[in-house]
Motif scaffolding. Structure first.
Motif, PDB file in Angstrom:
ATOM      1  N   GLN A 137       0.819  -1.211   0.000  1.00 47.39           N
ATOM      2  CA  GLN A 137       0.000   0.000   0.000  1.00 47.39           C
ATOM      3  C   GLN A 137       0.856   1.266   0.000  1.00 47.39           C
ATOM      4  N   VAL A 138       1.997   1.227   0.697  1.00 47.24           N
ATOM      5  CA  VAL A 138       2.935   2.345   0.723  1.00 47.24           C
ATOM      6  C   VAL A 138       4.332   1.794   0.488  1.00 47.24           C
ATOM      7  N   GLN A 139       5.090   2.475  -0.354  1.00 44.74           N
ATOM      8  CA  GLN A 139       6.469   2.070  -0.601  1.00 44.74           C
ATOM      9  C   GLN A 139       7.400   3.246  -0.319  1.00 44.74           C
ATOM     10  N   LEU A 140       8.544   2.931   0.279  1.00 46.27           N
ATOM     11  CA  LEU A 140       9.621   3.898   0.468  1.00 46.27           C
ATOM     12  C   LEU A 140      10.807   3.396  -0.344  1.00 46.27           C
ATOM     13  N   VAL A 141      11.236   4.173  -1.317  1.00 42.05           N
ATOM     14  CA  VAL A 141      12.328   3.769  -2.196  1.00 42.05           C
ATOM     15  C   VAL A 141      13.510   4.698  -1.983  1.00 42.05           C
ATOM     16  N   GLU A 142      14.634   4.114  -1.557  1.00 38.01           N
ATOM     17  CA  GLU A 142      15.840   4.883  -1.261  1.00 38.01           C
ATOM     18  C   GLU A 142      16.802   4.822  -2.440  1.00 38.01           C
ATOM     19  N   SER A 143      17.646   5.839  -2.513  1.00 36.07           N
ATOM     20  CA  SER A 143      18.705   5.854  -3.509  1.00 36.07           C
ATOM     21  C   SER A 143      19.831   6.746  -3.005  1.00 36.07           C
ATOM     22  N   GLY A 144      21.011   6.582  -3.605  1.00 40.32           N
ATOM     23  CA  GLY A 144      22.110   7.483  -3.298  1.00 40.32           C
ATOM     24  C   GLY A 144      23.252   6.890  -2.492  1.00 40.32           C
ATOM     25  N   GLY A 145      23.140   5.663  -2.053  1.00 36.28           N
ATOM     26  CA  GLY A 145      24.240   5.069  -1.299  1.00 36.28           C
ATOM     27  C   GLY A 145      25.417   4.738  -2.197  1.00 36.28           C
ATOM     28  N   GLY A 146      26.501   4.281  -1.579  1.00 40.66           N
ATOM     29  CA  GLY A 146      27.664   3.907  -2.355  1.00 40.66           C
ATOM     30  C   GLY A 146      28.932   3.926  -1.538  1.00 40.66           C
ATOM     31  N   LEU A 147      30.054   3.879  -2.265  1.00 39.12           N
ATOM     32  CA  LEU A 147      31.378   3.892  -1.653  1.00 39.12           C
ATOM     33  C   LEU A 147      31.984   5.286  -1.795  1.00 39.12           C
ATOM     34  N   VAL A 148      32.504   5.812  -0.701  1.00 37.28           N
ATOM     35  CA  VAL A 148      33.103   7.147  -0.715  1.00 37.28           C
ATOM     36  C   VAL A 148      34.324   7.147   0.199  1.00 37.28           C
ATOM     37  N   GLN A 149      35.279   7.979  -0.119  1.00 40.54           N
ATOM     38  CA  GLN A 149      36.484   8.092   0.706  1.00 40.54           C
ATOM     39  C   GLN A 149      36.199   8.941   1.942  1.00 40.54           C
ATOM     40  N   PRO A 150      36.966   8.726   3.005  1.00 42.28           N
ATOM     41  CA  PRO A 150      36.808   9.582   4.188  1.00 42.28           C
ATOM     42  C   PRO A 150      36.926  11.054   3.817  1.00 42.28           C
ATOM     43  N   GLY A 151      36.030  11.853   4.402  1.00 46.62           N
ATOM     44  CA  GLY A 151      35.994  13.271   4.078  1.00 46.62           C
ATOM     45  C   GLY A 151      35.080  13.614   2.916  1.00 46.62           C
ATOM     46  N   GLY A 152      34.595  12.610   2.232  1.00 44.77           N
ATOM     47  CA  GLY A 152      33.729  12.822   1.084  1.00 44.77           C
ATOM     48  C   GLY A 152      32.281  13.043   1.465  1.00 44.77           C
ATOM     49  N   SER A 153      31.442  13.151   0.447  1.00 47.29           N
ATOM     50  CA  SER A 153      30.021  13.439   0.646  1.00 47.29           C
ATOM     51  C   SER A 153      29.154  12.485  -0.161  1.00 47.29           C
ATOM     52  N   LEU A 154      27.952  12.265   0.360  1.00 47.13           N
ATOM     53  CA  LEU A 154      26.917  11.513  -0.343  1.00 47.13           C
ATOM     54  C   LEU A 154      25.575  12.146  -0.018  1.00 47.13           C
ATOM     55  N   ARG A 155      24.625  11.978  -0.922  1.00 45.65           N
ATOM     56  CA  ARG A 155      23.264  12.450  -0.679  1.00 45.65           C
ATOM     57  C   ARG A 155      22.295  11.296  -0.875  1.00 45.65           C
ATOM     58  N   LEU A 156      21.580  10.967   0.173  1.00 45.41           N
ATOM     59  CA  LEU A 156      20.560   9.923   0.103  1.00 45.41           C
ATOM     60  C   LEU A 156      19.201  10.553  -0.154  1.00 45.41           C
ATOM     61  N   SER A 157      18.376   9.828  -0.896  1.00 38.86           N
ATOM     62  CA  SER A 157      17.001  10.259  -1.149  1.00 38.86           C
ATOM     63  C   SER A 157      16.053   9.117  -0.828  1.00 38.86           C
ATOM     64  N   CYS A 158      14.854   9.465  -0.412  1.00 40.53           N
ATOM     65  CA  CYS A 158      13.834   8.454  -0.131  1.00 40.53           C
ATOM     66  C   CYS A 158      12.485   9.026  -0.548  1.00 40.53           C
ATOM     67  N   ALA A 159      11.850   8.360  -1.507  1.00 41.61           N
ATOM     68  CA  ALA A 159      10.560   8.807  -2.005  1.00 41.61           C
ATOM     69  C   ALA A 159       9.464   7.858  -1.545  1.00 41.61           C
ATOM     70  N   ALA A 160       8.407   8.427  -0.992  1.00 38.84           N
ATOM     71  CA  ALA A 160       7.262   7.639  -0.549  1.00 38.84           C
ATOM     72  C   ALA A 160       6.177   7.690  -1.616  1.00 38.84           C
ATOM     73  N   SER A 161       5.543   6.553  -1.850  1.00 41.44           N
ATOM     74  CA  SER A 161       4.465   6.496  -2.839  1.00 41.44           C
ATOM     75  C   SER A 161       3.426   5.471  -2.393  1.00 41.44           C
ATOM     76  N   GLY A 162       2.269   5.561  -3.023  1.00 37.43           N
ATOM     77  CA  GLY A 162       1.203   4.608  -2.698  1.00 37.43           C
ATOM     78  C   GLY A 162      -0.016   5.328  -2.145  1.00 37.43           C
ATOM     79  N   ARG A 163      -0.727   4.619  -1.291  1.00 38.13           N
ATOM     80  CA  ARG A 163      -1.988   5.126  -0.751  1.00 38.13           C
ATOM     81  C   ARG A 163      -1.714   6.043   0.453  1.00 38.13           C
ATOM     82  N   ILE A 164      -1.220   7.221   0.151  1.00 43.74           N
ATOM     83  CA  ILE A 164      -0.800   8.176   1.177  1.00 43.74           C
ATOM     84  C   ILE A 164      -1.842   9.266   1.345  1.00 43.74           C
ATOM     85  N   PHE A 165      -2.315   9.423   2.579  1.00 41.27           N
ATOM     86  CA  PHE A 165      -3.186  10.556   2.890  1.00 41.27           C
ATOM     87  C   PHE A 165      -2.338  11.727   3.392  1.00 41.27           C
ATOM     88  N   SER A 166      -1.436  11.432   4.325  1.00 42.55           N
ATOM     89  CA  SER A 166      -0.529  12.458   4.825  1.00 42.55           C
ATOM     90  C   SER A 166       0.699  11.784   5.428  1.00 42.55           C
TER      91      SER A 166
END
Length: 121
Positions: free
Chosen positions: A1-30
């Protein structure tokens, strides 16, 4: 009924940056609180950060000043900008959301499938 789909992970060197995203979809009222948790091998799952509908944020002490959580309510999406990454940030990161669905109109908790973040040289 509801799905949370993540993206953006991976391998990074110390001191580096990453951005994760998570989108919710489905039968969402709020959507109420959205957040990120992480679980390292052999450790308990721990809260990293959360953000309320109104934009109030809260962070674990270990990530304060390095990670920033934000959300786009129009897109039902939460983000985690991770800067100055350290090896101890290595973990599977899980998206979490408290959602009122259109099927039951009660507040329920949902989890994403997890995305691996590895910080290593």
């Amino acid at each position: 009924q509801v799905q949370l789909v993540e993206s953006g992970g991976g391998l990074v060197q110390p001191g580096g940056s990453l951005r994760l995203s998570c989108a919710a979809s489905g039968r969402i009222f709020s959507i109420n609180i959205m957040g990120w948790y992480r679980q390292a091998p052999g450790k308990e799952r721990e809260l990293v950060a959360f953000v309320t509908t109104g934009g109030t944020t809260n962070y674990a002490d270990s990530v304060k000043g390095r990670f920033t959580i934000s959300r786009d309510n129009a897109k039902n999406t939460v983000y985690l900008q991770m800067n100055s990454l350290k090896p101890e940030d290595t973990a599977v990161y899980y998206c979490n959301a408290r959602i009122v669905t259109t099927t039951a109109y009660t507040l329920n908790e949902f989890w994403g499938q997890g995305t691996q973040v590895t910080v290593s040289s």
